[in-house]
Design a protein around this motif. Structure first.
Motif, PDB file in Angstrom:
ATOM      1  N   ARG A 110       0.735  -1.290  -0.071  1.00 24.20           N
ATOM      2  CA  ARG A 110       0.010   0.015   0.135  1.00 24.20           C
ATOM      3  C   ARG A 110       0.915   1.003   0.047  1.00 24.20           C
ATOM      4  O   ARG A 110       0.581   2.322  -0.583  1.00 24.20           O
ATOM      5  CB  ARG A 110      -0.961  -0.080   1.343  1.00 24.20           C
ATOM      6  N   GLU A 113       2.178   1.772  -3.704  1.00 23.84           N
ATOM      7  CA  GLU A 113       1.226   2.705  -4.308  1.00 23.84           C
ATOM      8  C   GLU A 113       0.705   3.779  -3.923  1.00 23.84           C
ATOM      9  O   GLU A 113       0.794   4.726  -4.808  1.00 23.84           O
ATOM     10  CB  GLU A 113      -0.297   1.584  -3.963  1.00 23.84           C
ATOM     11  N   TYR A 118       1.261   3.951  -8.557  1.00 17.73           N
ATOM     12  CA  TYR A 118       0.995   2.443  -9.560  1.00 17.73           C
ATOM     13  C   TYR A 118      -0.199   1.683  -8.740  1.00 17.73           C
ATOM     14  O   TYR A 118      -0.357   1.876  -7.487  1.00 17.73           O
ATOM     15  CB  TYR A 118       2.357   1.581  -9.304  1.00 17.73           C
ATOM     16  N   LEU A 119      -0.867   0.912  -9.507  1.00 20.22           N
ATOM     17  CA  LEU A 119      -1.774  -0.251  -8.971  1.00 20.22           C
ATOM     18  C   LEU A 119      -0.930  -1.366  -8.937  1.00 20.22           C
ATOM     19  O   LEU A 119      -0.432  -2.133  -9.936  1.00 20.22           O
ATOM     20  CB  LEU A 119      -2.805  -0.386 -10.002  1.00 20.22           C
TER      21      LEU A 119
END
Lengths: 138, 138
Positions: A110, A113, A118-119
DNA sequence: CATCAAACGATAATTATTTTCCTTAAATAA
DNA sequence: TTATTTAAGGAAAATAATTATCGTTTGATG
């Protein structure tokens, strides 16, 4: 995991059941992680006339069908394993041993991200160092 | 990072300063992460007669001397980068982009040690997914 | 048990990487 | 600077790794 279960597993992935394929999966079940050469050597024990091309073709095919997975290890050859629930790897730089370790990485994932935008769909971690045996000098 | 600084950097690692080496390091400074082929193409732009063997030899040597580092990316070719403080990588499965991300992994690292008994000296993580551009469909 | 598609093994082809060897260039010191 | 030494470069050969081809065999299905 016995032969019947492996055969079923192969059929579920639309792969014909052959002695060579069974042996490949059995070897990976037994040893956990093997590179191409080790796998070839293992299959040869049971089928001395097996072709290296057969090992290559099967690994590529089974990896494509998501039955196996390639694990890239820093400073050494890739190994293959039977695909299972997400997990990470430990690598001993002294004896070369590779082990699975289940760790929850959702936290750092997480953070990655958030920092990057980014995913993140997948996280692969390799922890390298010394295994218990090599730590204690045996 | 300018040419002088790179030259110094090479000398510090006991490597002679050559135009090809400067170009390799400059390319990596510019693009961050390049695989062998991209690196060869880059060097060729400035030195059309460079040999692929020179690129291979220099990458191997500079990696050995800890000036560069190889990063193994799942499902794709290894890339090289200039060695810097520990960090991790993001990989876009759509456009292939690779980026650095600095994240503190000491927490999971410690958990891995406790679960396994290993002494962990190094942690390499690759987060794969979609970069911001590819997420938004551009 | 016959049929068909796919897998096997042998081998050739391709691709990737490393080595060799001779020439050239960088480092060092006179 | 220039001479000397040593390592690096380039071309090509050698080796290693991987993939493709093709005739034969085998597994799956009816």
């Amino acid at each position: 995991m016995n032969t019947q279960t492996i055969a079923l597993h192969l059929r579920e992935h639309n792969l014909k059941v052959t002695p060579q394929r069974l042996k490949i999966v059995e070897s990976l079940n037994t040893y956990g992680h093997l590179n191409i050469d080790m796998l070839y050597a293992e299959v040869q024990k049971s089928y001395p006339s097996v072709s290296l091309a057969t090992v290559y073709k099967n690994i590529a095919l089974m990896t494509e069908k998501q039955l196996l997975e390639e694990v890239k290890i820093p400073e050494s050859k890739s190994v293959f394993e039977v695909k299972k629930a997400p997990h990470h790897h430990l690598h001993c730089r002294r004896c070369g041993k590779i082990e699975d370790v289940v760790i929850d990485c959702s936290g750092i994932c997480r953070i990655a991200e958030e920092k990057s935008g980014y995913l993140v769909e997948r996280t692969e971690t390799v922890f390298s160092g010394l295994c218990p045996d090599c730590r204690s000098g045996s």
